[in-house]
Design an enzyme around this catalytic site. Structure first.
Site, PDB file in Angstrom:
ATOM      1  N   LYS A 185       0.816  -1.221   0.000  1.00 18.56           N
ATOM      2  CA  LYS A 185       0.000   0.000   0.000  1.00 18.56           C
ATOM      3  C   LYS A 185       0.851   1.273   0.000  1.00 18.56           C
ATOM      4  CE  LYS A 185      -4.453  -1.682   1.682  1.00 18.56           C
ATOM      5  NZ  LYS A 185      -4.279  -3.027   1.140  1.00 18.56           N
ATOM      6  N   ASP A 190     -11.726  -8.237  -4.886  1.00 22.50           N
ATOM      7  CA  ASP A 190     -11.032  -8.737  -6.081  1.00 22.50           C
ATOM      8  C   ASP A 190     -12.025  -9.404  -7.029  1.00 22.50           C
ATOM      9  OD1 ASP A 190      -8.325  -8.062  -5.289  1.00 22.50           O
ATOM     10  OD2 ASP A 190      -8.484  -9.657  -3.814  1.00 22.50           O
TER      11      ASP A 190
END
Length: 292
Positions: A166, A223
């Site tokens: 991230k 996802d």
């Protein structure tokens, strides 16, 4: 530049198969850049059969897969310095329902490309895109045949990063905010999306508008939601910063998204590391300047 090359049988068993669609679109660029393609046995034989890259010295035959050809590509992505055998990345056109795409050497090829931040190219669209990016970095004029790949204003971009990646995603979005803002739509999984929106607001994006549309978090199915967009041909590019070192409880969801991308091989580009994505963003800026 040296690239490994392999394609599952579906992608080379017919004269209009994916491998040949890519080469017909990009052969000129391959020759201009003098790219060495180190092709495993069946892939090499298929290219020779249809007469593409005829008399091109940069097409190099490797053993068949059952003789260790794909394993050799993995080792050379890592690098074999004592013999000077090092690949700059790999093109592996995957049929997601072919069992060989889950063999250890196939999985290791992607993993080592991600670890070493080298291109892992698994779709026709990604292969076309990569050749054009390298052409631009070499100072060549844009190929009009690749204009569809760079029509960002009509495309959707998915931005996905696992926990350890991230910070790299936020740095990437900050460094290339103007390029990413050109997309008609941006989507992301939960936490990544929230952080990206906060970044955009700090950059002057209107506070009452989300810069990215947030889906569920990865473990909660984000996802899979983005995979559905890909399958519906409503997402044309995915920047997917994957952490290859950590086992994930939602590994099946990650694989689902990867399989969706390879299912629509002509439609979606996927970039799997910060270095590859940064090189693409730089090429976008250079290409826009040239066209201006």
């Amino acid at each position: 530049m040296r690239m490994g090359l392999a394609a599952n049988a579906l992608h080379h068993d017919q004269d209009d198969a994916a491998l040949f669609r890519w080469l017909r679109a990009s052969e000129r660029g391959v020759r201009e850049l003098n790219i060495s393609l180190h092709a495993v046995g069946r892939t090499y034989a298929a290219i020779a059969r249809v007469g593409l890259l005829a008399d091109y010295p940069g097409l190099v035959r490797y053993p068949y897969g059952h003789e260790g050809g794909l394993m050799k590509l993995v080792a050379e992505v890592v690098g074999m310095p004592e013999s000077g055998r090092t690949l700059d990345g790999a093109i592996y056109l995957i049929n997601p329902v072919d069992p060989s795409s889950t063999f250890p050497e196939a999985v290791a090829l992607k993993r080592q490309c991600v670890i070493h931040q080298k291109p892992f190219i698994s779709t026709v669209a990604s292969a076309r895109d990569w050749v054009e990016v390298e052409r631009i970095h070499a100072g060549l004029a844009p190929d009009a045949g690749a204009d569809d790949l760079f029509a960002l204003e009509s495309q959707t971009l998915a931005l996905i990063a696992h926990d350890a990646m991230k910070p790299q995603m936020m740095a990437y979005a900050s460094d290339h905010f103007d390029v990413l803002s050109r997309f008609a739509r941006r989507v992301a999984t939960g936490t990544t999306g929230q952080q990206l929106n906060e970044l955009a607001w700090s950059r002057g994006w209107p506070q009452d508008r989300n810069w990215v549309e947030r889906f569920q978090s990865g473990p909660m199915g984000g996802d899979a939601q983005i995979a559905d967009l890909v399958l519906e041909r409503r997402c044309q590019r995915a920047v997917f910063f994957e952490d290859p070192h950590v086992a994930r409880q939602h590994e099946a969801d990650i694989q689902l998204l990867e399989r969706a991308v390879t299912t629509v091989t002509d439609e979606t580009v996927c970039m799997t590391s910060p270095r590859v994505a940064t090189r693409w963003a730089s090429a976008v800026k250079q290409r826009a300047t040239y066209n201006a």
